[in-house]
Design a protein around this motif. Structure first.
Motif, PDB file in Angstrom:
ATOM      1  N   TYR A 103       0.833  -1.207   0.000  1.00 13.49           N
ATOM      2  CA  TYR A 103       0.000   0.000   0.000  1.00 13.49           C
ATOM      3  C   TYR A 103       0.868   1.258   0.000  1.00 13.49           C
ATOM      4  O   TYR A 103       0.639   2.205  -0.739  1.00 13.49           O
ATOM      5  CB  TYR A 103      -0.885  -0.030   1.248  1.00 13.49           C
ATOM      6  CG  TYR A 103      -2.065   0.907   1.208  1.00 13.49           C
ATOM      7  CD1 TYR A 103      -3.271   0.505   0.651  1.00 13.49           C
ATOM      8  CD2 TYR A 103      -1.974   2.187   1.741  1.00 13.49           C
ATOM      9  CE1 TYR A 103      -4.360   1.353   0.630  1.00 13.49           C
ATOM     10  CE2 TYR A 103      -3.063   3.046   1.718  1.00 13.49           C
ATOM     11  CZ  TYR A 103      -4.251   2.629   1.165  1.00 13.49           C
ATOM     12  OH  TYR A 103      -5.329   3.464   1.138  1.00 13.49           O
ATOM     13  N   ARG A 104       1.879   1.228   0.864  1.00 15.89           N
ATOM     14  CA  ARG A 104       2.751   2.374   1.072  1.00 15.89           C
ATOM     15  C   ARG A 104       3.513   2.739  -0.204  1.00 15.89           C
ATOM     16  O   ARG A 104       3.816   3.898  -0.444  1.00 15.89           O
ATOM     17  CB  ARG A 104       3.749   2.016   2.177  1.00 15.89           C
ATOM     18  CG  ARG A 104       4.022   3.082   3.210  1.00 15.89           C
ATOM     19  CD  ARG A 104       4.592   2.478   4.479  1.00 15.89           C
ATOM     20  NE  ARG A 104       5.860   1.814   4.338  1.00 15.89           N
ATOM     21  CZ  ARG A 104       7.052   2.411   4.358  1.00 15.89           C
ATOM     22  NH1 ARG A 104       7.139   3.706   4.513  1.00 15.89           N
ATOM     23  NH2 ARG A 104       8.163   1.722   4.255  1.00 15.89           N
ATOM     24  N   SER A 105       3.857   1.710  -0.973  1.00 15.14           N
ATOM     25  CA  SER A 105       4.656   1.956  -2.164  1.00 15.14           C
ATOM     26  C   SER A 105       3.773   2.137  -3.397  1.00 15.14           C
ATOM     27  O   SER A 105       4.280   2.083  -4.516  1.00 15.14           O
ATOM     28  CB  SER A 105       5.637   0.804  -2.383  1.00 15.14           C
ATOM     29  OG  SER A 105       4.953  -0.395  -2.715  1.00 15.14           O
ATOM     30  N   GLY A 106       2.479   2.324  -3.197  1.00  8.94           N
ATOM     31  CA  GLY A 106       1.596   2.462  -4.343  1.00  8.94           C
ATOM     32  C   GLY A 106       1.624   1.244  -5.237  1.00  8.94           C
ATOM     33  O   GLY A 106       1.593   1.350  -6.448  1.00  8.94           O
ATOM     34  N   ALA A 107       1.724   0.074  -4.603  1.00 10.46           N
ATOM     35  CA  ALA A 107       1.689  -1.231  -5.283  1.00 10.46           C
ATOM     36  C   ALA A 107       2.940  -1.525  -6.114  1.00 10.46           C
ATOM     37  O   ALA A 107       2.934  -2.413  -6.952  1.00 10.46           O
ATOM     38  CB  ALA A 107       0.440  -1.386  -6.152  1.00 10.46           C
ATOM     39  N   GLN A 108       4.034  -0.801  -5.841  1.00  9.17           N
ATOM     40  CA  GLN A 108       5.272  -1.099  -6.573  1.00  9.17           C
ATOM     41  C   GLN A 108       6.014  -2.286  -5.969  1.00  9.17           C
ATOM     42  O   GLN A 108       6.713  -3.017  -6.656  1.00  9.17           O
ATOM     43  CB  GLN A 108       6.197   0.116  -6.566  1.00  9.17           C
ATOM     44  CG  GLN A 108       5.657   1.290  -7.342  1.00  9.17           C
ATOM     45  CD  GLN A 108       6.630   2.455  -7.319  1.00  9.17           C
ATOM     46  OE1 GLN A 108       7.518   2.546  -8.134  1.00  9.17           O
ATOM     47  NE2 GLN A 108       6.471   3.341  -6.355  1.00  9.17           N
ATOM     48  N   PHE A 109       5.907  -2.442  -4.650  1.00 10.04           N
ATOM     49  CA  PHE A 109       6.607  -3.532  -3.969  1.00 10.04           C
ATOM     50  C   PHE A 109       5.617  -4.332  -3.129  1.00 10.04           C
ATOM     51  O   PHE A 109       4.589  -3.811  -2.708  1.00 10.04           O
ATOM     52  CB  PHE A 109       7.707  -2.990  -3.050  1.00 10.04           C
ATOM     53  CG  PHE A 109       8.761  -2.224  -3.773  1.00 10.04           C
ATOM     54  CD1 PHE A 109       9.622  -2.854  -4.652  1.00 10.04           C
ATOM     55  CD2 PHE A 109       8.895  -0.855  -3.588  1.00 10.04           C
ATOM     56  CE1 PHE A 109      10.606  -2.141  -5.335  1.00 10.04           C
ATOM     57  CE2 PHE A 109       9.872  -0.124  -4.267  1.00 10.04           C
ATOM     58  CZ  PHE A 109      10.727  -0.777  -5.138  1.00 10.04           C
TER      59      PHE A 109
ATOM     60  N   CYS B  98       5.035   9.368  -6.660  1.00  8.93           N
ATOM     61  CA  CYS B  98       5.760   8.105  -6.799  1.00  8.93           C
ATOM     62  C   CYS B  98       5.182   7.011  -5.896  1.00  8.93           C
ATOM     63  O   CYS B  98       5.519   5.846  -6.071  1.00  8.93           O
ATOM     64  CB  CYS B  98       7.257   8.304  -6.554  1.00  8.93           C
ATOM     65  SG  CYS B  98       7.676   9.000  -4.957  1.00  8.93           S
ATOM     66  N   SER B  99       4.315   7.351  -4.952  1.00  8.53           N
ATOM     67  CA  SER B  99       3.600   6.336  -4.173  1.00  8.53           C
ATOM     68  C   SER B  99       2.093   6.578  -4.238  1.00  8.53           C
ATOM     69  O   SER B  99       1.368   6.328  -3.279  1.00  8.53           O
ATOM     70  CB  SER B  99       4.083   6.329  -2.721  1.00  8.53           C
ATOM     71  OG  SER B  99       5.484   6.185  -2.652  1.00  8.53           O
ATOM     72  N   ARG B 100       1.640   7.088  -5.356  1.00  8.59           N
ATOM     73  CA  ARG B 100       0.227   7.365  -5.636  1.00  8.59           C
ATOM     74  C   ARG B 100      -0.384   8.426  -4.715  1.00  8.59           C
ATOM     75  O   ARG B 100      -1.591   8.526  -4.589  1.00  8.59           O
ATOM     76  CB  ARG B 100      -0.621   6.082  -5.534  1.00  8.59           C
ATOM     77  CG  ARG B 100      -0.230   5.002  -6.505  1.00  8.59           C
ATOM     78  CD  ARG B 100      -1.066   3.745  -6.264  1.00  8.59           C
ATOM     79  NE  ARG B 100      -2.449   3.931  -6.632  1.00  8.59           N
ATOM     80  CZ  ARG B 100      -2.954   3.687  -7.842  1.00  8.59           C
ATOM     81  NH1 ARG B 100      -2.147   3.270  -8.796  1.00  8.59           N
ATOM     82  NH2 ARG B 100      -4.221   3.858  -8.089  1.00  8.59           N
ATOM     83  N   ARG B 102      -0.248   8.370  -1.572  1.00 10.41           N
ATOM     84  CA  ARG B 102      -0.727   7.759  -0.329  1.00 10.41           C
ATOM     85  C   ARG B 102       0.231   7.963   0.826  1.00 10.41           C
ATOM     86  O   ARG B 102      -0.147   7.812   1.984  1.00 10.41           O
ATOM     87  CB  ARG B 102      -0.902   6.259  -0.549  1.00 10.41           C
ATOM     88  CG  ARG B 102      -2.033   5.938  -1.480  1.00 10.41           C
ATOM     89  CD  ARG B 102      -2.027   4.476  -1.809  1.00 10.41           C
ATOM     90  NE  ARG B 102      -3.273   4.106  -2.451  1.00 10.41           N
ATOM     91  CZ  ARG B 102      -3.655   2.852  -2.633  1.00 10.41           C
ATOM     92  NH1 ARG B 102      -2.884   1.859  -2.220  1.00 10.41           N
ATOM     93  NH2 ARG B 102      -4.803   2.582  -3.205  1.00 10.41           N
ATOM     94  N   HIS B 107       7.329   8.761   2.586  1.00 11.25           N
ATOM     95  CA  HIS B 107       7.116   7.414   2.031  1.00 11.25           C
ATOM     96  C   HIS B 107       7.293   7.407   0.516  1.00 11.25           C
ATOM     97  O   HIS B 107       6.402   7.023  -0.226  1.00 11.25           O
ATOM     98  CB  HIS B 107       5.725   6.904   2.420  1.00 11.25           C
ATOM     99  CG  HIS B 107       5.503   6.875   3.902  1.00 11.25           C
ATOM    100  ND1 HIS B 107       5.937   5.836   4.694  1.00 11.25           N
ATOM    101  CD2 HIS B 107       4.944   7.772   4.743  1.00 11.25           C
ATOM    102  CE1 HIS B 107       5.622   6.092   5.956  1.00 11.25           C
ATOM    103  NE2 HIS B 107       5.024   7.259   6.013  1.00 11.25           N
ATOM    104  N   PHE B 109       8.747   5.916  -2.826  1.00  4.83           N
ATOM    105  CA  PHE B 109       9.201   4.619  -3.345  1.00  4.83           C
ATOM    106  C   PHE B 109       9.346   4.735  -4.857  1.00  4.83           C
ATOM    107  O   PHE B 109       8.617   5.480  -5.498  1.00  4.83           O
ATOM    108  CB  PHE B 109       8.158   3.517  -3.073  1.00  4.83           C
ATOM    109  CG  PHE B 109       8.134   3.012  -1.654  1.00  4.83           C
ATOM    110  CD1 PHE B 109       8.870   1.895  -1.283  1.00  4.83           C
ATOM    111  CD2 PHE B 109       7.363   3.652  -0.695  1.00  4.83           C
ATOM    112  CE1 PHE B 109       8.830   1.422   0.017  1.00  4.83           C
ATOM    113  CE2 PHE B 109       7.325   3.185   0.607  1.00  4.83           C
ATOM    114  CZ  PHE B 109       8.065   2.065   0.962  1.00  4.83           C
ATOM    115  N   ASP B 110      10.261   3.952  -5.405  1.00  3.97           N
ATOM    116  CA  ASP B 110      10.351   3.902  -6.862  1.00  3.97           C
ATOM    117  C   ASP B 110      11.052   2.626  -7.299  1.00  3.97           C
ATOM    118  O   ASP B 110      12.247   2.436  -7.065  1.00  3.97           O
ATOM    119  CB  ASP B 110      11.104   5.116  -7.409  1.00  3.97           C
ATOM    120  CG  ASP B 110      11.124   5.123  -8.924  1.00  3.97           C
ATOM    121  OD1 ASP B 110      10.050   4.954  -9.531  1.00  3.97           O
ATOM    122  OD2 ASP B 110      12.217   5.277  -9.497  1.00  3.97           O
TER     123      ASP B 110
END
Lengths: 324, 326
Positions: A103-109, B98-100, B102, B107, B109-110
């Motif tokens: 969730y935190r990674s926007g579904a990347q991980f 980069c994390s929608r 959220r 936080h 991520f990439d």
């Protein structure tokens, strides 16, 4: 087909999954040379070597956190927490890291991993070897929580958990590890998460439980039968997700329900089931949903069987819902 | 290579380092401004003053390596290759982030740049870094995981568990401790019985040394040396970067725990100023160069803001997605 107890089944299942998928790696305290404190990983170290059955120090946060990293990088870690009571030092990694990564990674991980933990009381383990922490984990979106009660189910559910794309907390009722054997097929099979099973058919009321207290619940059902009361018994098997549809259908037909769990009473997971029943099908009920649980105390040593929801306490609750 | 070519290469690289630090500085300054303008909300932690650390370490990494960072990670993300647009949109809470949108500031991520997250739990990223490195080692990959954390993290149990595991299993992790002397408002000497952080690492049999974190060349040299050793199978290294955050811990911090004189004395060693003077003294930086570098940074920030402004919030009904695999 072999007749196996639960802990033998778990060891075989891990073996099968490690053979099937070389990404599956086991890690935990004493899981290697020692074969696990309950021997749930017996012989795996010799068979697969130290790179796939990894003895770790007493570092629960690092075990769970490293499993997250391994999962992110393409492995399928199965971490063992030696007793469920030891999960608390690793709580942050499970709840803040593993559960939220997708969730935190926007579904990347994501963290496809399993954390196995021998759980529950009835072995005179006292305060720090008897607890049932499932409520913490069902209260954590992002985790899945499984709690089998039979050797057969432990195989099918563990395979599903290992193959799942999300982090799964796999709770094993340790007092049932060697309590009984049953036929466990040698072929590969899985059991979907969120699918309850009816252990006894019955028409007068429904008893719902999971994990270790299934034994007492079934004994109570047998005792009721002798009294001429027909109780259906549902084993939830997995708590997050849980089989809402099956529960609601059964309870709506019978109108009476007793819910059994050995965790402390306040905010017990089973209360969520009771609340859902009340919200969804109140008009079908003949009596309020009745809970039989552990107590709101630490887990006692000498009187640990009295702490558990035993047959007498279950029968008393059944009487109450029948007399209501 | 002729002497003239060497000088030219050196100049090109030096200007690149300066450019990278300026990119962070201008980005962070804009963030502060946007926070005041209530475009960015919640908790915001700026990296101003510490730019040389992320800049020097990132130079030592390959695209295949992994980076694990903290809640003060805009600069790390930016230099790792996450676009300024995606970072800024994330801070705006926009779904183009980069994390929608959220996660916000803490936080980032990439996947493409192998940036494994900011982390708002102090010390929370260290076990993750150990696991990433363990997987690389088990799979026979020659990749390095760089794990950033502040000196406050050394008080956490996760730090010690992770240091031990990494050393015990000879894992390819570069532990980058950004020692800013204060864990939020508590000075190192008030939270650690042993304030020499390299001794803690050495107690795990891990090579460790301290580096001037205000000197980008020193950082780059130390990181390159450590990364080379790690990649060659030398196990984990620990580098303590002595640095300082010029701004408050977050946007709600009256800074009662440190004196204005102390802050001023560190600002005299501003990593960007120090390096610029160094380059000017050696004839490697002209006014025109600086204008060009500043313009690049300014344009990047402007593009990021435009992108974030134009973004949209994730539809409410989508917020239940990605709790689990679909």
């Amino acid at each position: 087909m072999a007749s196996l107890n639960m802990v033998q089944t778990i060891a075989r299942t891990l073996d099968e999954e490690m053979t099937r998928d070389e990404r599956v790696v086991i890690m935990g305290e004493d899981v290697g040379k020692r074969g696990g404190v309950f021997l749930a990983t017996e012989n795996l170290f010799d068979k697969y070597g130290p790179d796939r059955v990894i003895d770790s120090p007493l570092s629960e946060a690092a075990i769970i956190g490293a499993a997250v990293g391994m999962a992110v990088h393409g492995l399928r870690p199965v971490a063992e927490i030696q007793f469920a009571d030891y999960v608390y030092p690793g709580f942050d990694q499970l709840v803040s890291q593993a559960a939220k990564l997708r969730y935190r990674s926007g579904a990347q991980f994501s963290a496809p991993m399993v954390v196995r933990m021998p759980t529950g009381g009835g072995v005179k383990g006292g305060h720090h070897h008897s607890q049932n922490p499932e409520t913490h984990f069902v209260h954590t979106p992002g985790l899945k929580v499984v709690y089998p009660s039979t050797p057969y189910d432990s195989k099918g559910l563990l395979k599903t958990a290992i193959r799942d794309e999300d982090p799964v907390v796999f709770m094993e009722p340790k007092r049932l590890y060697r309590a009984f054997k049953e036929e466990v097929p040698e072929e590969d099979y899985t059991i979907p998460l969120g699918e309850a099973v009816i252990r006894r058919e019955g028409s007068d009321l429904v008893m719902i439980s999971y994990g270790g207290t299934m034994t007492e619940t079934l004994k109570a059902a047998d005792a009721l039968k002798e009294q001429g009361i027909s109780a259906e018994v549902i084993d939830l098997r997995s708590l997050l997700p849980w089989d809402e549809q099956r529960v609601l259908e059964s309870v709506a037909r019978k109108g009476r329900v007793v819910l059994i769990s050995e965790a402390p009473r306040t905010a017990n997971f089973i209360s969520e089931v009771a609340a859902t029943i009340s919200e969804e099908i109140l008009d079908t009920l003949e009596a309020p949903p009745m809970r039989v649980t552990g107590f709101d105390t630490p887990y006692p040593y000498a009187q640990d069987r009295e702490y558990l929801p035993g047959v007498n306490r279950i029968l008393k609750a059944v009487q109450q819902v029948i007399d209501y | 290579m002729t002497t003239a070519e060497k000088t030219l290469n050196a100049q090109e690289h030096a200007l690149h380092l300066l450019q990278q630090m300026l990119r962070i500085r201008r980005f962070e300054e804009k963030c502060a401004e946007l926070y005041q303008a209530t475009k960015i909300r919640g908790f915001l932690h700026l990296y101003i003053g510490e730019e040389a650390v992320a800049t020097g370490v990132m130079e030592a990494l390959q695209p295949d390596d992994a980076v694990v960072a903290t809640y003060r990670e805009h600069g790390h993300a930016l230099l790792r290759g996450v676009s300024a647009e995606a970072i800024m949109a994330e801070m705006y809470g926009k779904q183009e982030g980069c994390s929608r949108g959220r996660g916000g500031s803490m936080h980032l991520f990439d996947k493409a740049s192998r940036f494994y997250g900011g982390n708002a739990i102090v010390g929370g990223g260290l076990p993750l870094a150990v696991g990433l490195a363990l997987a690389d080692k088990l799979r026979g990959l020659k990749r390095v995981t760089a794990c950033f954390f502040g000196e406050g993290a050394v008080a956490e149990g996760e730090f010690h568990e992770s240091m031990n595991l990494a050393a015990l299993w000879n894992l390819p992790v570069l532990f980058c401790c950004e020692n800013t002397l204060y864990a939020m408002g508590t000075a190192l000497a008030r939270s650690e019985s042993e304030t020499n952080l390299t001794i803690k690492a050495a107690s795990y049999e891990m090579p460790a040394w301290s580096v001037d974190g205000m000197d980008v060349l020193a950082v780059e040299e130390a990181a390159a040396r450590a990364v080379a050793a790690i990649r060659a199978g030398g196990g984990p290294y620990f580098l303590e970067f002595r640095t300082y955050r010029f701004r408050a811990h977050s946007m709600f911090d009256p800074e009662l725990y440190r004196s204005k004189e102390e802050v001023a004395s560190w600002k005299e060693r501003d990593p960007i100023e120090l390096f610029s003077e160094n380059l000017r003294g050696r004839g490697l930086l002209s006014d025109e160069d600086l204008v060009r570098l500043e313009q690049f940074a300014a344009e990047e920030v402007a593009r990021a803001v435009d992108f974030a402004e134009a973004g949209s919030l994730e539809p409410l009904e989508e917020l239940s997605r990605f709790v689990y695999s679909d």
